[in-house]
Design a protein around this motif. Structure first.
Motif, PDB file in Angstrom:
ATOM      1  N   GLY A 256       0.592  -1.153   0.157  1.00 31.27           N
ATOM      2  CA  GLY A 256      -0.127  -0.087  -0.127  1.00 31.27           C
ATOM      3  C   GLY A 256       0.766   1.468  -0.008  1.00 31.27           C
ATOM      4  N   THR A 257       1.884   1.431   0.705  1.00 33.52           N
ATOM      5  CA  THR A 257       2.560   2.378   0.707  1.00 33.52           C
ATOM      6  C   THR A 257       3.632   2.576  -0.552  1.00 33.52           C
ATOM      7  N   THR A 258       3.518   3.826  -1.125  1.00 33.62           N
ATOM      8  CA  THR A 258       3.830   3.795  -2.358  1.00 33.62           C
ATOM      9  C   THR A 258       4.132   5.267  -2.852  1.00 33.62           C
ATOM     10  N   ASP A 259       4.853   5.826  -3.842  1.00 33.96           N
ATOM     11  CA  ASP A 259       4.845   7.172  -4.357  1.00 33.96           C
ATOM     12  C   ASP A 259       4.518   6.772  -5.909  1.00 33.96           C
ATOM     13  N   PHE A 260       4.207   5.545  -6.354  1.00 34.36           N
ATOM     14  CA  PHE A 260       4.022   5.093  -7.823  1.00 34.36           C
ATOM     15  C   PHE A 260       5.191   5.302  -8.800  1.00 34.36           C
ATOM     16  N   GLU A 261       6.230   5.465  -8.198  1.00 37.78           N
ATOM     17  CA  GLU A 261       7.448   5.584  -9.118  1.00 37.78           C
ATOM     18  C   GLU A 261       7.770   4.226  -9.529  1.00 37.78           C
ATOM     19  N   LEU A 262       7.645   3.289  -8.946  1.00 43.20           N
ATOM     20  CA  LEU A 262       8.051   1.848  -9.555  1.00 43.20           C
ATOM     21  C   LEU A 262       6.984   1.451 -10.207  1.00 43.20           C
ATOM     22  N   PRO A 263       7.092   0.395 -11.078  1.00 44.03           N
ATOM     23  CA  PRO A 263       5.999  -0.090 -12.205  1.00 44.03           C
ATOM     24  C   PRO A 263       5.025  -0.960 -11.023  1.00 44.03           C
ATOM     25  N   LEU A 264       5.495  -1.603 -10.052  1.00 41.71           N
ATOM     26  CA  LEU A 264       4.539  -2.324  -8.928  1.00 41.71           C
ATOM     27  C   LEU A 264       3.772  -1.541  -8.199  1.00 41.71           C
ATOM     28  N   ALA A 265       3.623  -0.379  -8.329  1.00 35.06           N
ATOM     29  CA  ALA A 265       2.839   0.747  -7.748  1.00 35.06           C
ATOM     30  C   ALA A 265       2.389   0.374  -6.343  1.00 35.06           C
ATOM     31  N   GLY A 266       3.162  -0.301  -5.304  1.00 29.35           N
ATOM     32  CA  GLY A 266       2.922  -0.587  -4.046  1.00 29.35           C
ATOM     33  C   GLY A 266       1.765  -1.690  -3.931  1.00 29.35           C
ATOM     34  N   GLY A 267       1.918  -2.512  -4.769  1.00 28.40           N
ATOM     35  CA  GLY A 267       0.834  -3.778  -4.762  1.00 28.40           C
ATOM     36  C   GLY A 267      -0.298  -3.340  -5.250  1.00 28.40           C
ATOM     37  N   TRP A 268      -0.749  -1.984  -5.430  1.00 32.88           N
ATOM     38  CA  TRP A 268      -2.252  -1.841  -6.029  1.00 32.88           C
ATOM     39  C   TRP A 268      -2.656  -2.551  -7.335  1.00 32.88           C
ATOM     40  N   GLU A 269      -3.693  -2.993  -7.155  1.00 33.04           N
ATOM     41  CA  GLU A 269      -4.106  -3.765  -8.701  1.00 33.04           C
ATOM     42  C   GLU A 269      -5.549  -3.132  -9.165  1.00 33.04           C
ATOM     43  N   ASP A 270      -5.531  -2.796 -10.357  1.00 31.71           N
ATOM     44  CA  ASP A 270      -6.775  -2.336 -10.857  1.00 31.71           C
ATOM     45  C   ASP A 270      -7.599  -3.581 -11.039  1.00 31.71           C
TER      46      ASP A 270
END
Length: 1212
Positions: A481-495
């Motif tokens: 959950g914790t992320t700044d969305f700079e990495l492709p995995l996006a903190g484990g968030w899945e659409d």
């Protein structure tokens, strides 16, 4: 008799009843196939009225909803046994196994469909069928809420019947969860007529208490013909308009099939798996199958997409990640500059670990290049076929590779793969496929499947994202959950979106939005809403990885921006199993980045966070939404702080060691003093508030808990101040919780306690040698939405508490001791099989309520023997006080009840030996004590069989005891009972004062003192609503009287003549009810004097009834200075000068009878005149019965109609 036209019309309206029964001509004539087709063909949508349409916007795609508040919307029971569906509401059977409130209103006033409990031993099925409907669009979804939380149902099944085929849309045998659960299924395109059936099945061990509410058909209407279409849209043969991307997608969006015409779509290559794989090839793991071969109660698709039938074929995989299933296309020629487009329908259901990936594998000038991931769908996407599309421009030959992997119990499916005209196969397809060597399974590490390998450690799934670092580098907490969305995995968030919108990670400089990420970098990334190819629900969803457990201070901080129309929203929910709890919503549209924090609190594992957004990206203006810089803070559940041990708290700094629980979506909030709400500590500080309307809560209640505490002494006294105010507030409880034990109820209060703070105490008993820790919890359970609960100034000290000033025996015996004999005992009659004692208690007036009782039959207590019930020590009294209690004596004379006050010595202050009956009676004694003292209830038996004495509702108040049925309301309600009857939708009278801030209108001053410092009884009629019920203020039972005078002052604050509250005085006895006085009005800012002479040949109660005679509006009815003068006749008051008005005593029966006689004569005259004219309307229909003031006048008495009196049970 000649009457004027205006008078005739007025009387005709009176005779014909309310406008809701008026006849409205319907000139709309539609063919049968246009009825119930989710399109409004007639004005007012009358053609859809029996299919769930109740005033919802008739725009295309708007849901056709049914909340069962008015009728069954065409749904009918088709059961063949006594086990059947019926329209019901919770208050009709408050102790039944079904829901205690509906889903629409969240109260026991709301309606739903329910299966009645069935006590037979044979298996049975109750079936509920919809009306016959016609023509469902491909996007049609059926949503409803069901309640099976009691676990008393063996199976639920939802079926759709179309022609000769019946498809199972959903089927479950549990496990069932408490509360209302949402179900959403897709029907697919249905041509012609169809109906839906919901069945509940019981077996020999299940009673099947099931309920259904808030049913909606959404997106089911086909487009209507248009003279012209928007630019770029396709004009169907039937003149409907569809968007260009809906052409040749294997869905009949036009409604006549013209968008899928074979000639029109001849350039597309379609693989529907009905006869084979077409040009596609596969490895082991994919199998061609259909729904009829699927196992029951599984994630298997219920129908295919091509034919929308259980007999249609599709491709399905149950391959695990170690051996994925691969489906690959033929080699295609380079497509640049045109697009080779692939439209496909996928199915991911049953497992959060399942995923479908789509790769592009290209052939460069030399060796094949590495595969490029173009699309990944992962997690639970519902039991539905979801459309997606990829557009490929490649300068080299390429292949499309689809890889399916499933988790435990999950299924991945594919159907209807549609290749566009620019997907041209390479003529020579010999040789190895491009993708297979590269996509072969990767070597496995030494850990078990699903475990994370970090160094020499294998971290199991349940320890991932648990906010406790296991790996040296923290790999187990990186995608949590914790992320700044700079990495492709996006903190484990899945659409997990399935509609026209999706969440994607995008770069700020790509255009649109704020132009930078939340840190101000133009090259930064964030999560944003973008258009998608899905065809189902419009909102977009993105889920975090499974998290938890979390600690009570767990908090999420994030940056967001949101620009949308009024229908758009951005929200955060917590998903726990099948429950979704809304915890945050973006307040208003803003152009730049905003920051906000959300308290998540202590939660069990697993839970997930879900961001939900909806926008019209094609609408006017700039619209967009984004999220960035998500941080989970203070979530470690084992991190101990000094604050965790702080039980004593005034909530001025923070919540100390208290935190909110997550029983439902209702929550306690720390708030500051504002408006009508003030804290107890300073009047300007902070306190804890439970308001079920902020935000609106569906759940029944909320928890406020401490952390685990280690006891320091054997006994502790917990004191606190509470505020329970509102006409329909509910119950506040205090309990002690130990691990592995049932919660110990320490204290409870139900219903409004007046608009003031009260202090309460509870003694905590600990076993020091066990070392067991404990938690304290306050539980607020609402009855409706009218009222609030508050807590402040919680304190704990060593040693036991003094005896409580108020005791209802609902939660405990309040420290009373029955001595060595133990003859007094606390009991209720919930089973209906108690050997002795009243059928109901006095507090709740239900069999579930508790009281103290002593068996005085000769075997238990011989003639002349005594049994004592002794309280704990009360603190010394600074001034005289009044001790009131309610007692119940058996029909057979049990003997004598004595009340003694024990200070230095025992002193008898009251003796009761009257004959018993069916009523609870009020006793009161004046008490003066300069030292610590006890109260003793002592009974002396007469030796009668089946005799008893019961006690309930003890109350100690400052000041002398008032006379029976008399009260100035300065210290409270005296002996007047303000709680509602235990029936449907009860509301309560309240207690307030002119200078006490209130959320409801009230008189500015009382009558007793004539100042703001005075107090009065109050009821706010606006909560009743149109056609609402009444609220009663009831006296104690009074002895028979030949003539006594009731004198009182009342205040009615209604602003206009159109709004009219009504106040009545009723006499209630075993023979029924008698209305003896009534007033209605809109007069403002004045106290009015009222008096009425009462007489009764038997024991009776006086009841003040407040109700509403006009449209709902905020308007109070107040009472003050009620005086009952037994044996005295009323004297006509002398005229009063000034603004004080006096109601003259007029015999209700005589005046009412004269008015009724006049009304009947006028009605007969109008009837005669109309018949003479030959125009009597609506022949063959029964007009509503005329009535006056809701009272029927008989020759000997005045009684309420049966429909009203049935709501007022006889006194027990």
């Amino acid at each position: 008799m000649m009457l004027s036209g205006h008078l005739s019309a007025l009387l005709l309206l009176l005779l014909l009843g309310s406008p809701s029964r008026s006849w409205v001509p319907n000139y709309c004539r539609t063919p049968s196939e246009a009825i119930c087709n989710f399109v409004c063909d007639c004005w007012g949508c009358t053609d859809e009225a029996h299919c769930g349409y109740h005033g919802t916007s008739n725009s295309l795609g708007a849901p056709f909803t049914c909340n069962f508040e008015q009728d069954t919307c065409g749904w009918r029971d088709i059961s063949t046994s006594g086990y059947s569906w019926l329209r019901d509401r919770a208050g009709a059977t408050p102790e039944g196994p079904g829901p205690h409130s509906d889903h629409t209103l969240g109260t026991d006033m709301g309606w739903f469909m329910a299966v009645g409990t069935h006590r037979g031993k044979e298996a049975a099925t109750a079936a509920l069928r919809s009306a016959v409907m016609h023509e469902a669009a491909p996007t049609c979804e059926l949503r409803f809420w069901y309640h099976a939380g009691s676990g008393d149902v063996a199976e639920l099944r939802l079926e759709l019947t179309h022609g000769v085929e019946t498809m199972v849309l959903w089927q479950s045998a549990g496990p069932w969860h408490p509360g209302w659960q949402e179900l959403m299924v897709t029907t697919g395109r249905i041509r012609g007529s169809f109906w839906v059936t919901l069945s509940a099945t019981r077996n020999a061990t299940h009673r099947s208490a099931v309920a259904l509410d808030d049913l909606a058909f959404q997106g089911c209407g086909l487009p209507v013909p248009q003279a012209s279409c928007p630019l770029g849209h396709y004009h169907c043969t039937n003149q409907a308009c569809v968007e260009p991307h809906q052409l040749c997608d294997r869905e009949d969006n036009c409604g006549d099939g013209s968008d899928e015409d074979a000639d029109f779509c001849s350039q597309h290559t379609v693989t529907d798996f009905e006869t084979g794989l077409g040009p596609w090839n596969h490895s082991d793991g994919w199998t061609k199958n259909h729904s009829t071969d699927g196992p029951p109660f599984s994630a298997w698709p219920r129908q295919d997409h091509s034919q929308n039938s259980a007999h249609g074929s599709f491709l399905v995989s149950k391959a695990d990640p170690s051996d994925p299933a691969v489906l690959f296309s033929p080699k295609f020629q380079a497509s640049d500059p045109q697009n080779c487009s692939l439209v496909f329908y996928h199915f991911l259901h049953g497992s959060e670990a399942g995923q479908l990936r789509l790769f592009l594998q290209t052939q460069g000038p030399g060796n094949p290049e590495g595969p490029v991931l173009l699309r990944r769908r992962r997690g639970e996407l519902r039991a539905a076929w979801v459309r997606d599309r990829v557009d490929i421009q490649s300068k080299h030959p390429f292949q499309i590779v689809l890889v399916g992997e499933t988790g435990p119990g999950g299924v991945v499916g594919l159907d209807d793969l549609i290749l566009s005209a620019y997907c041209r196969p390479v003529p020579d397809q010999s040789g190895q496929p491009l993708g297979l060597p590269i996509l072969s399974p990767q070597p496995q590490d030494f850990c078990e499947p699903g475990h994370l390998a970090c160094g020499d450690l294998c971290i199991p799934t349940e320890q991932l994202c648990d906010f406790e670092q296991q790996c040296p580098q923290g790999e187990d907490e990186q995608e949590c959950g914790t992320t700044d969305f700079e990495l492709p995995l996006a903190g484990g968030w899945e659409d997990t979106s399935v509609g026209r919108l999706q969440w994607v990670r995008r770069q700020a400089q790509d255009g649109g939005g704020p132009g930078t990420d939340a840190s101000g970098a133009t090259a930064g990334h964030f999560l944003s809403l973008k258009p998608a190819w899905g065809q189902l629900t419009p909102e977009a969803r993105v889920l975090s990885a499974p998290l938890g457990p979390s600690g009570p201070s767990c908090e999420l901080r994030m940056a967001y921006y949101f620009q949308g129309d009024p229908q758009g929203f951005l929200a955060l929910a917590v998903v726990e199993g099948s429950n979704r709890e809304l915890v945050w919503q973006a307040p208003i549209s803003s152009s730049g980045w905003q920051w906000d924090s959300v308290l998540l609190g202590a939660r069990q594992r697993p839970f997930q966070l879900e961001l939900v957004g909806q926008l019209d990206l094609e609408g006017p203006g700039q619209q967009g939404a984004g999220v960035d810089q998500v941080t989970m803070m203070n979530c470690n559940p084992t991190a101990a702080t000094e604050k965790n041990t702080e039980v004593s708290c005034n909530f001025e700094r923070d919540t100390c060691g208290w935190h909110t629980g997550h029983l439902t979506d209702a929550h306690w909030h720390r708030v500051d003093s504002h408006g009508p709400q003030h804290d107890h500590t300073t009047g300007q500080g902070y306190f804890m508030l439970l308001d079920p309307t902020v935000p609106p809560a569906r759940g029944p209640g909320a928890y406020l808990l401490t952390q685990l505490q280690a006891p320091a002494v054997a006994q502790e006294c917990l004191s606190f101040w509470y505020h329970l105010y509102g006409p329909q507030i509910g119950t506040l409880r205090l309990a002690l919780r130990r691990k592995g034990e049932v919660d110990e109820l320490l204290w409870s209060r139900s219903g409004t306690q007046g608009n003031r703070w009260h202090q309460a105490w509870a003694t905590l008993h600990h076993q020091l040698d066990s070392g067991t820790k404990y938690q304290l919890l306050f539980e607020g359970l609402r009855d409706g939405f009218h009222g609030t609960m508050a807590l402040d100034d919680v304190a704990v000290r060593p040693g036991p508490c003094w005896a409580p000033k108020q005791c209802s025996f609902e939660d405990s015996d309040c420290g009373f001791s029955s001595g060595a004999q133990g003859l007094w005992r606390r009991q209720n009659n919930a089973t209906g099989q108690v050997a002795w004692g009243p059928h109901t208690d006095h507090t709740t007036q239900t069999p579930q309520g508790s009281y103290m009782v002593v068996d005085m039959s000769p075997k238990s207590l011989p003639r002349g023997h005594k049994a004592s019930l002794t309280s704990k020590e009360h603190r010394p009294l600074a001034q005289p006080a009044c001790l009131t209690f309610w007692y119940h004596l058996s029909l057979q004379n049990p003997g004598t009840l004595r009340v003694l006050v024990e200070e230095a010595e025992r002193q008898q202050v009251l003796s009761v030996s009257a004959q018993g009956g069916f009523a609870w009676r009020l006793g009161s004694v004046n008490v003066q004590a300069e030292q610590a003292w006890r109260v003793v209830f002592e009974v002396v038996a007469t030796g009668q069989e089946h005799s008893y004495v019961a006690l309930d509702d003890l109350l100690l108040q400052d000041g002398p005891c008032p006379q029976p049925a008399s009260c100035d309301f300065e210290a409270g309600l005296c002996g007047w009972n303000h709680l509602p009857w235990p029936s449907l939708g009860g509301y309560s009278w309240d207690w307030s004062g002119g200078d006490i801030p209130s959320r409801y209108p009230q008189p500015p001053e009382d009558h007793t003192l004539g100042t703001k410092a005075g107090h009065f009884a109050l009821f706010e009629t606006g909560v009743l609503g149109p056609g609402g019920r009444a609220a009663w203020l009831r006296s104690e039972p009074l002895p028979p009287t030949t003539a006594s005078c009731l004198h009182f002052w009342y205040h009615m604050g209604f602003p206009e003549h159109f709004y009219k509250g009504e106040l009545r005085v009723l006499l209630h006895s075993a023979q029924g009810q008698l209305t003896v006085w009534g007033a209605g009005g809109h007069r403002r800012h004045q106290w009015l004097e009222g008096q009425v002479e009462v007489a009764s040949t038997e024991e009776f109660q006086i009841m003040f009834e407040a109700t509403l005679g006009g449209q709902p509006v905020l308007g109070p009815i107040a009472l003050d200075d009620v005086e009952y003068l037994p044996g005295q006749r009323c004297q006509l008051p002398a005229p009063i000068q000034g603004d004080k008005a006096v109601d003259t005593l007029v015999p209700a029966a005589v005046g009412g009878a004269l008015f009724l006689l006049l009304l009947v004569l006028l009605g007969l005259a109008v009837r005669h005149w109309l018949r003479k004219k030959g125009g009597w309307p609506f022949q063959g229909e029964t007009a509503p019965t005329s009535s006056f003031d809701n009272i029927l006048f008989n020759s000997d008495q005045v009684t309420l109609p049966a429909t009203v009196t049935s709501d007022v049970p006889s006194n027990q």
